[in-house]
Design a protein around this motif. Structure first.
Motif, PDB file in Angstrom:
ATOM      1  N   THR A  58       0.845  -1.188   0.000  1.00 35.20           N
ATOM      2  CA  THR A  58       0.000   0.000   0.000  1.00 35.20           C
ATOM      3  C   THR A  58       0.883   1.242   0.000  1.00 35.20           C
ATOM      4  N   PRO A  59       0.354   2.385  -0.433  1.00 35.76           N
ATOM      5  CA  PRO A  59       1.142   3.619  -0.350  1.00 35.76           C
ATOM      6  C   PRO A  59       1.603   3.917   1.073  1.00 35.76           C
ATOM      7  N   GLN A  60       0.768   3.613   2.043  1.00 38.05           N
ATOM      8  CA  GLN A  60       1.147   3.870   3.431  1.00 38.05           C
ATOM      9  C   GLN A  60       2.334   3.004   3.861  1.00 38.05           C
ATOM     10  N   ILE A  96       8.535   7.492  -6.087  1.00 41.83           N
ATOM     11  CA  ILE A  96       8.199   8.842  -6.543  1.00 41.83           C
ATOM     12  C   ILE A  96       6.747   9.145  -6.186  1.00 41.83           C
ATOM     13  N   ALA A  97       5.872   8.199  -6.429  1.00 45.47           N
ATOM     14  CA  ALA A  97       4.441   8.418  -6.167  1.00 45.47           C
ATOM     15  C   ALA A  97       4.184   8.767  -4.702  1.00 45.47           C
ATOM     16  N   VAL A  98       4.745   7.994  -3.783  1.00 44.24           N
ATOM     17  CA  VAL A  98       4.454   8.254  -2.368  1.00 44.24           C
ATOM     18  C   VAL A  98       5.151   9.527  -1.883  1.00 44.24           C
ATOM     19  N   THR A  99       6.297   9.862  -2.490  1.00 40.50           N
ATOM     20  CA  THR A  99       6.969  11.106  -2.110  1.00 40.50           C
ATOM     21  C   THR A  99       6.171  12.311  -2.578  1.00 40.50           C
ATOM     22  N   LEU A 100       5.658  12.260  -3.794  1.00 36.31           N
ATOM     23  CA  LEU A 100       4.812  13.342  -4.298  1.00 36.31           C
ATOM     24  C   LEU A 100       3.587  13.522  -3.414  1.00 36.31           C
ATOM     25  N   ALA A 101       3.009  12.422  -2.988  1.00 38.99           N
ATOM     26  CA  ALA A 101       1.836  12.505  -2.111  1.00 38.99           C
ATOM     27  C   ALA A 101       2.198  13.166  -0.782  1.00 38.99           C
ATOM     28  N   GLY A 102       3.377  12.835  -0.254  1.00 42.30           N
ATOM     29  CA  GLY A 102       3.790  13.383   1.033  1.00 42.30           C
ATOM     30  C   GLY A 102       4.077  14.869   1.005  1.00 42.30           C
ATOM     31  N   LEU A 103       4.356  15.420  -0.166  1.00 40.06           N
ATOM     32  CA  LEU A 103       4.621  16.862  -0.263  1.00 40.06           C
ATOM     33  C   LEU A 103       3.416  17.673   0.181  1.00 40.06           C
ATOM     34  N   GLU A 143      -3.862   8.526  -2.301  1.00 43.45           N
ATOM     35  CA  GLU A 143      -5.073   9.316  -2.475  1.00 43.45           C
ATOM     36  C   GLU A 143      -4.782  10.742  -2.920  1.00 43.45           C
ATOM     37  N   GLU A 144      -3.666  11.311  -2.412  1.00 41.68           N
ATOM     38  CA  GLU A 144      -3.368  12.710  -2.690  1.00 41.68           C
ATOM     39  C   GLU A 144      -3.103  12.992  -4.165  1.00 41.68           C
ATOM     40  N   ILE A 145      -2.659  11.977  -4.921  1.00 40.93           N
ATOM     41  CA  ILE A 145      -2.337  12.195  -6.334  1.00 40.93           C
ATOM     42  C   ILE A 145      -3.137  11.282  -7.254  1.00 40.93           C
ATOM     43  N   ALA A 146      -4.100  10.543  -6.706  1.00 38.65           N
ATOM     44  CA  ALA A 146      -4.827   9.556  -7.510  1.00 38.65           C
ATOM     45  C   ALA A 146      -5.549  10.201  -8.691  1.00 38.65           C
ATOM     46  N   ALA A 147      -6.074  11.412  -8.493  1.00 38.23           N
ATOM     47  CA  ALA A 147      -6.809  12.065  -9.573  1.00 38.23           C
ATOM     48  C   ALA A 147      -5.896  12.477 -10.720  1.00 38.23           C
TER      49      ALA A 147
END
Length: 286
Positions: A36-38, A124-131, A175-179
């Motif tokens: 999971t992303p988490q 990259i995906a999870v880092t972008l979300a964490g920003l 979730e933060e970048i899913a869209a």
């Protein structure tokens, strides 16, 4: 004896075929144990190295992705130079948290047998979300800076994000970048990236609305530059903002001081300075 020789040859061919297929598993969507992303965020976040410029911000930010041997001092220096220019940065360590910082393991990463670019794109995906959770960071002004294997990772991420294809190590998009997995990304700087046959980003469409800066090595014996020039040409044909610099008389990894024993690669301080200058010019003012 002849039967033994034939049998041995067949075994070697099968092993070679298995290794080749494993190297392409990212493009084929094969991977083991997606998380999971988490879970991935919890794994890599403690090892991230943040460097912030002076002032409260919010600051534009660069994601720094190392070569296949893990973070080295080239990215530490780049982080300092970015901060002096007004840019925040986060060095994303994909190796240490996974126990891939030992030589016998990171060499398998270099060979595409462990954590290839398509798989590593999950980081990259999870880092972008964490920003999004950091008020000192402007998550609408993001640049990806990938070195060698990190360049492979970056191109694969951009190709998957454009297509809406999930990086194979993830069970779902954060979730933060899913869209929109490309939201906030303005461009990328690629230091001698791998653009070979195992790279998804070398053949799949890339987002043409971004800016691209390729810093390549003429006659690169590790990651041949010709395939990257083809990628750059394809982007230019789509009217993307693309710039290419081809450094002559240097080797792959010209900006890395630390070299393995008997490595044919050489550190070149003049070209390193030139590449950093090119990077800062590409980013422009904060």
């Amino acid at each position: 004896m002849k039967r033994w020789l034939v049998g041995g040859a067949i075994v070697l061919v099968l092993i070679a075929a298995a290794l080749a297929a494993n190297g392409f598993r990212g493009r084929l969507g094969w991977t083991a144990n997606p998380q999971t992303p988490q879970e991935i965020a919890a794994l890599i976040a403690p090892a991230m190295r943040w460097t912030l410029p002076e002032g409260e911000g919010p600051h534009p930010v660069a994601l720094l992705l190392s070569g296949c041997d893990g973070p080295r001092t080239n990215l530490d220096r780049l982080a300092v130079e970015l901060a002096e220019a007004g840019w925040a940065s986060v060095l994303v360590d994909s190796h240490g948290p996974r126990g891939l910082d030992e030589a016998q393991l990171w060499r398998l990463v270099c060979a595409g047998q462990l954590l290839n670019g398509t798989e590593r794109a999950a980081d990259i995906a999870v880092t972008l979300a964490g920003l999004r959770d950091r008020p000192e960071i402007d998550s609408t002004r993001v640049v990806l800076i990938g070195v060698s294997h990190g360049g492979w990772t970056t191109l694969d991420y951009l190709a998957m994000a454009r297509a809406g294809t999930l990086p194979p190590l993830l069970t779902k998009w954060p979730e933060e970048i899913a869209a929109d997995p490309l939201a906030g990304i303005r461009g990328t700087v690629l230091y001698y990236p791998y653009c070979g046959p195992a790279s998804l980003g070398a053949s799949a469409p890339l987002p043409s609305e971004l800016s691209y800066r390729f810093l390549l090595v003429e006659g690169d014996a590790i990651a041949g530059e010709r395939s990257c020039l083809t990628v750059a040409g394809r982007l230019l044909a789509e009217k993307a903002d693309v710039a290419v610099t081809l450094y002559k008389g240097v080797t792959h990894g010209f900006d890395v001081r630390e070299k393995s024993f008997l490595s044919p690669l050489e550190f070149d301080p003049v070209t390193t300075d030139a590449a950093i200058t090119a990077t800062l010019e590409f980013l422009g003012p904060p």
